[in-house]
Design a protein around this motif. Structure first.
Motif, PDB file in Angstrom:
ATOM      1  N   GLN A  78      -4.509 -11.483   2.886  1.00  0.00           N
ATOM      2  CA  GLN A  78      -4.634 -10.214   1.762  1.00  0.00           C
ATOM      3  C   GLN A  78      -3.917  -9.142   2.129  1.00  0.00           C
ATOM      4  N   SER A  79      -3.338  -8.232   1.519  1.00  0.00           N
ATOM      5  CA  SER A  79      -2.679  -6.949   1.648  1.00  0.00           C
ATOM      6  C   SER A  79      -2.972  -6.377   3.011  1.00  0.00           C
ATOM      7  N   PRO A  80      -2.088  -6.401   3.980  1.00  0.00           N
ATOM      8  CA  PRO A  80      -2.807  -5.786   5.370  1.00  0.00           C
ATOM      9  C   PRO A  80      -2.417  -4.418   5.159  1.00  0.00           C
ATOM     10  N   LEU A  81      -3.275  -3.331   5.774  1.00  0.00           N
ATOM     11  CA  LEU A  81      -3.024  -1.996   5.506  1.00  0.00           C
ATOM     12  C   LEU A  81      -2.342  -1.619   6.926  1.00  0.00           C
ATOM     13  N   ALA A  82      -1.900  -2.480   7.909  1.00  0.00           N
ATOM     14  CA  ALA A  82      -1.432  -2.025   9.057  1.00  0.00           C
ATOM     15  C   ALA A  82      -0.035  -1.351   8.848  1.00  0.00           C
ATOM     16  N   PRO A  83       0.916  -1.899   7.885  1.00  0.00           N
ATOM     17  CA  PRO A  83       2.224  -1.337   7.889  1.00  0.00           C
ATOM     18  C   PRO A  83       2.040  -0.120   7.105  1.00  0.00           C
ATOM     19  N   ALA A  84       1.113   0.185   6.054  1.00  0.00           N
ATOM     20  CA  ALA A  84       0.960   1.310   5.695  1.00  0.00           C
ATOM     21  C   ALA A  84       0.268   2.405   6.515  1.00  0.00           C
ATOM     22  N   GLU A  85      -0.470   2.098   7.301  1.00  0.00           N
ATOM     23  CA  GLU A  85      -1.049   2.964   8.342  1.00  0.00           C
ATOM     24  C   GLU A  85       0.114   3.353   9.332  1.00  0.00           C
ATOM     25  N   SER A  86       0.886   2.627   9.564  1.00  0.00           N
ATOM     26  CA  SER A  86       2.050   2.861  10.571  1.00  0.00           C
ATOM     27  C   SER A  86       2.873   4.098  10.157  1.00  0.00           C
ATOM     28  N   LEU A  87       2.953   4.238   8.691  1.00  0.00           N
ATOM     29  CA  LEU A  87       3.761   5.272   8.089  1.00  0.00           C
ATOM     30  C   LEU A  87       3.353   6.773   8.386  1.00  0.00           C
ATOM     31  N   PRO A 138      11.430  10.799   3.996  1.00  0.00           N
ATOM     32  CA  PRO A 138      10.067  10.621   3.295  1.00  0.00           C
ATOM     33  C   PRO A 138      10.036   9.361   2.594  1.00  0.00           C
ATOM     34  N   VAL A 139       9.156   8.843   2.334  1.00  0.00           N
ATOM     35  CA  VAL A 139       8.542   7.564   1.401  1.00  0.00           C
ATOM     36  C   VAL A 139       8.963   8.012   0.129  1.00  0.00           C
ATOM     37  N   GLY A 140       9.637   7.004  -0.675  1.00  0.00           N
ATOM     38  CA  GLY A 140       9.898   7.387  -2.195  1.00  0.00           C
ATOM     39  C   GLY A 140      11.139   8.132  -2.424  1.00  0.00           C
ATOM     40  N   THR A 141      12.030   8.297  -1.272  1.00  0.00           N
ATOM     41  CA  THR A 141      13.176   9.155  -1.546  1.00  0.00           C
ATOM     42  C   THR A 141      14.401   8.278  -1.388  1.00  0.00           C
ATOM     43  N   ASN A 142      15.505   8.705  -1.608  1.00  0.00           N
ATOM     44  CA  ASN A 142      16.687   7.850  -1.487  1.00  0.00           C
ATOM     45  C   ASN A 142      16.682   6.480  -1.157  1.00  0.00           C
ATOM     46  N   GLY A 143      16.089   5.794  -2.065  1.00  0.00           N
ATOM     47  CA  GLY A 143      15.933   4.224  -2.496  1.00  0.00           C
ATOM     48  C   GLY A 143      15.079   3.606  -1.417  1.00  0.00           C
ATOM     49  N   VAL A 144      14.072   4.516  -0.685  1.00  0.00           N
ATOM     50  CA  VAL A 144      13.138   3.959   0.349  1.00  0.00           C
ATOM     51  C   VAL A 144      11.819   3.710  -0.607  1.00  0.00           C
ATOM     52  N   PRO A 145      11.139   2.548  -0.738  1.00  0.00           N
ATOM     53  CA  PRO A 145       9.946   2.523  -1.763  1.00  0.00           C
ATOM     54  C   PRO A 145       8.981   3.483  -1.047  1.00  0.00           C
ATOM     55  N   THR A 200       6.342   9.231   6.132  1.00  0.00           N
ATOM     56  CA  THR A 200       7.630   8.980   6.459  1.00  0.00           C
ATOM     57  C   THR A 200       7.618   7.574   7.166  1.00  0.00           C
ATOM     58  N   VAL A 201       9.095   7.303   6.968  1.00  0.00           N
ATOM     59  CA  VAL A 201       9.462   5.855   7.801  1.00  0.00           C
ATOM     60  C   VAL A 201      10.872   6.031   8.505  1.00  0.00           C
ATOM     61  N   PHE A 202      11.081   5.233   9.352  1.00  0.00           N
ATOM     62  CA  PHE A 202      12.515   5.175   9.987  1.00  0.00           C
ATOM     63  C   PHE A 202      13.329   4.378   8.934  1.00  0.00           C
ATOM     64  N   ASP A 203      14.241   4.792   8.365  1.00  0.00           N
ATOM     65  CA  ASP A 203      15.128   4.103   7.434  1.00  0.00           C
ATOM     66  C   ASP A 203      16.355   3.356   8.378  1.00  0.00           C
ATOM     67  N   LEU A 204      16.228   1.697   8.154  1.00  0.00           N
ATOM     68  CA  LEU A 204      17.118   0.920   9.015  1.00  0.00           C
ATOM     69  C   LEU A 204      18.461   1.384   8.559  1.00  0.00           C
ATOM     70  N   GLU A 205      18.810   1.487   7.278  1.00  0.00           N
ATOM     71  CA  GLU A 205      20.291   1.967   6.957  1.00  0.00           C
ATOM     72  C   GLU A 205      20.761   3.268   7.191  1.00  0.00           C
ATOM     73  N   PRO A 256       0.754  -1.298  -0.048  1.00  0.00           N
ATOM     74  CA  PRO A 256       0.071  -0.120   0.005  1.00  0.00           C
ATOM     75  C   PRO A 256       0.894   1.299   0.058  1.00  0.00           C
ATOM     76  N   VAL A 257       0.399   2.339  -0.754  1.00  0.00           N
ATOM     77  CA  VAL A 257       1.044   3.660  -0.673  1.00  0.00           C
ATOM     78  C   VAL A 257       0.123   4.921  -0.484  1.00  0.00           C
ATOM     79  N   ASP A 258       0.788   5.844  -0.288  1.00  0.00           N
ATOM     80  CA  ASP A 258      -0.172   7.189   0.066  1.00  0.00           C
ATOM     81  C   ASP A 258      -0.141   7.725  -1.528  1.00  0.00           C
ATOM     82  N   VAL A 259      -1.334   8.368  -1.917  1.00  0.00           N
ATOM     83  CA  VAL A 259      -1.460   8.879  -3.006  1.00  0.00           C
ATOM     84  C   VAL A 259      -0.383  10.253  -3.184  1.00  0.00           C
ATOM     85  N   GLU A 260      -0.117  10.939  -2.181  1.00  0.00           N
ATOM     86  CA  GLU A 260       0.738  12.018  -2.346  1.00  0.00           C
ATOM     87  C   GLU A 260       2.189  11.757  -1.867  1.00  0.00           C
ATOM     88  N   ASP A 261       2.322  10.471  -1.212  1.00  0.00           N
ATOM     89  CA  ASP A 261       3.517  10.303  -0.604  1.00  0.00           C
ATOM     90  C   ASP A 261       3.675  11.122   0.551  1.00  0.00           C
TER      91      ASP A 261
END
Length: 669
Positions: A296-305, A252-259, A241-246, A233-238
């Motif tokens: 089925q595709s769970p929305l919980a990971p997307a909602e955590s963003l 922000p999602v969709g930047t610096n190699g983060v899906p 944000t997510v904590f990047d483990l690297e 799942p993705v946000d329409v406007e991105d």
């Protein structure tokens, strides 16, 4: 529903369904307010439309194409019978939908205030296109097709928008939570600034093929394969944000190699299924099967963003020397020692959870109208969604008065990682006895003896267990009985047409007596089951291990030491288990108590109904119904207070629904 025959070989069907619910819950759950005034309104409106074309292409080939749309609008809003402004507390959110009273906990007493998870509202649209084809070739029946789904969810969840205040007998002024409240000195307060509307989109592509092969008139084999791809799942406007483990930063999602979704897609979801049915003799049938089923595709990971900064900012406040925290200013605009934010991360190669199911059963016919069946049923869950704190420090003794826990990465508080590592298994002996309709009587009796084990039964906390590890570096210690594990369950249902009146055995032609006695039926369901387990833990404000608190689970998630036998033979609501069997571990250590080691109360219930059918005309029938739920008004208790340190530790303070009686009239035509 409308069915229309286009030709001798083509049928067209339309269906539309609509459901509307407006429910008021005066009490929202065992961990929330137990006094009136702080309930919630639960609304749900569902709509579903479908059009289907069934086409007989040849005598051996049938195709069905369906297009469907479903829409579910659901909301939970707080009762808001008391406002912060009416009792001298500040109103933080400028939105009218967030009005109400801050959630206030006082150790040893019922909480007051509106539940912090509300208000929330979501509208979910699912567009679906299906095509199923059946082809008969000799002794083979082939089925193959596709199921395409496109899901949209628009929502808001104003979590902690009114804030919360906590009064505790630990580490505070008087040693008494109620006294601290009367003096106006909370132990801890928090409030969130929320700007995280959700616009989630995901797609699902499913394809299958199945062969049912009738080897002999008594033996049928089935085999099939299903492939599923669920786009992350993705946000329409991105706008997430997510904590990047690297880089160990929030990006922000969709930047610096983060899906855009925070994790990579799983494209390896193949699901085989096999089964058989064998009529050993005319009255005995053996059946068995095995299959893999993906979530089925769970929305919980997307909602955590949506719950990372800057879109969600939860601020925690506590007293400092010379800067006490008071009720007159519980959420100070100037706070000289702000705590770092929590963060949510997602396993980059997050996999789709799946279940393996298998069963073997024997069905035996006993006489003309009775059937007995016994079965072994099992399942195993793999790569299930769960979480742990990857910024949890090692156990430590905290210096007195230290308002925070030193973390390995001091820029953050807890960093909760969502990952596909949980496992489960289930084994059951199931038996069923069915009496088919004979002389107006039918019944079904089912019995299950089972055990379910896992290391997390849900993504979120549930009553009796946080579903979050005490020690995030030793998740194996969380393996225990599932929260929903019910070892034994017996269910019996019956339906009986009383043999009085017209066309029956007794009083078939006795004037007005026949008219009164004609058409009576009775139905009932009897349910008996053992209790489900729960976890004994320390109060959430007691961080005995010194490893910090988590935004998920109970809070600190610490468990006590077991120093005796916790089970007692004469359990009562006042003392459900041996509370003396649990003790605080030495400071700076984890407790040795396991997860879900005690059983809660069982469940006993009888529902019954009595109805009379009166034929008004050949096409009209009037039905009177009298229905009783919990016929004997048996008290079915909820779980006891499972928090060591609470004044009501081990005590049950609530129960499920008492007896309900309802009457109704139904006109059938």
């Amino acid at each position: 529903r409308v069915d229309h025959r286009l030709t001798d070989k083509a049928d067209l069907a339309f269906r539309y369904s609509f459901g509307d619910r407006d429910l008021f819950e005066p009490f929202t759950g065992p961990s929330f307010s137990a006094i009136p005034g702080f309930g919630d309104f639960v609304k749900r409106r569902s709509q579903n439309g479908m059009a289907a074309l069934t086409w007989v292409l040849t005598p051996n080939l049938v195709n069905e194409t369906r297009g469907a749309f479903s829409r579910v609008a659901a909301s939970v809003t707080q009762e808001a019978s008391v406002l912060n402004s009416e009792v001298g507390l500040p109103t933080i959110s400028p939105r009218p939908r967030d009005l109400g009273l801050s959630f206030i906990t006082i150790t040893g007493y019922s909480p007051i205030g509106d539940e912090g998870n509300n208000p929330q509202n979501s509208v979910t649209n699912v567009y679906q296109l299906l095509n199923n084809t059946s082809y008969v070739c000799g002794n083979h029946l082939f089925k193959f097709g596709a199921d395409l789904r496109f899901t949209q969810q628009n929502a808001f969840r104003d979590v902690e928008s009114r804030g919360r205040l906590q009064f505790s007998p630990f580490f505070q002024l008087t040693g008494n939570a109620l006294a601290d409240m009367l003096f106006g000195f909370p132990l801890l307060t928090s409030v969130a600034h929320v700007d995280n509307p959700q616009q989630i989109r995901t797609e699902s592509y499913n394809f299958f093929i199945n062969d049912s092969w009738r080897v002999t008139p008594r033996l049928t084999l089935t085999a099939g394969l299903r492939y599923e791809y669920n786009s992350p799942p993705v946000d329409v406007e991105d706008r997430a944000t997510v904590f990047d483990l690297e880089t160990r930063t929030i990006v922000p999602v969709g930047t610096n190699g983060v899906p855009r979704s925070g994790f990579e897609p799983d494209r390896n979801n193949f699901a085989p299924r096999v089964g058989f049915a064998w009529s050993v003799r005319e009255s005995t049938v053996l059946r068995g099967g095995y299959g893999i089923y993906y979530d089925q595709s769970p929305l919980a990971p997307a909602e955590s963003l949506y719950f990372n900064s800057p879109f969600f900012d939860n601020n925690i406040f506590f007293s400092l020397p010379g800067f006490p925290l008071t009720l007159s200013d519980p959420f100070p605009s100037f706070f000289p020692f702000p705590l770092p934010d929590s963060a949510l991360a997602i396993q980059r190669d997050l996999r789709t959870g799946y279940m393996q199911h298998w069963n073997f059963n024997i069905e035996q016919q006993l006489g003309d109208t009775t059937v007995f069946e016994v079965a072994y049923v099992g399942s195993k869950g793999t790569k299930l969604l769960t979480a742990r704190d990857i910024n949890q420090p090692q156990p430590q003794i905290l210096p007195p008065g230290l308002p925070f826990v030193p973390r390995p990465d001091p820029r953050f508080d807890d960093i909760d990682l969502l990952e596909s590592r949980a496992n489960s298994n289930y084994h059951a002996l199931q038996a069923r006895f069915q009496q088919r309709l004979a002389k107006g009587f039918t019944s079904l009796v089912s019995y299950t003896w089972s055990k379910s084990i896992d290391d997390a039964s849900n993504f979120f906390s549930s009553a009796g267990d946080p579903n979050f590890p005490q020690n995030s570096y030793n998740v194996a210690a969380e393996r225990g009985r599932s929260n929903f594990d019910v070892r034994q369950r017996l269910s019996a249902s019956y339906s009986y047409s009383i043999p009085f009146g017209k066309g029956r055995q007794y009083f078939a032609d006795d004037g007005w007596v026949t008219a009164v006695l004609t058409g009576w039926e009775t139905h009932g369901i009897i349910t008996l089951q053992t209790g489900r387990p729960f976890t004994v833990a320390l109060l959430s404000e007691i961080d005995n291990s010194g490893t910090g608190r988590s935004i998920l689970g109970f809070g600190a998630n610490d468990r006590p030491n077991v120093v005796g036998n916790p089970e007692i033979s004469n359990a009562t609501p006042e003392r459900w288990f041996n509370t003396a069997a649990f003790a605080f571990p030495p400071p700076g250590t984890f407790g040795n108590a396991g997860r879900n080691i005690l059983d809660g109360p069982g469940f006993q219930n009888v529902n019954a109904s009595l109805m009379k059918n009166t034929a008004l005309t050949e096409r009209l029938n009037l039905q009177f119904r009298a229905e009783v739920f919990n016929l004997f008004n048996h008290p079915n208790f909820n779980l006891p207070d499972n928090f060591l340190g609470s004044p009501t530790f081990g005590r049950i303070s609530s129960a499920r629904d008492p007896r309900h009686i309802q009457f109704g009239l139904k006109l059938l035509f």
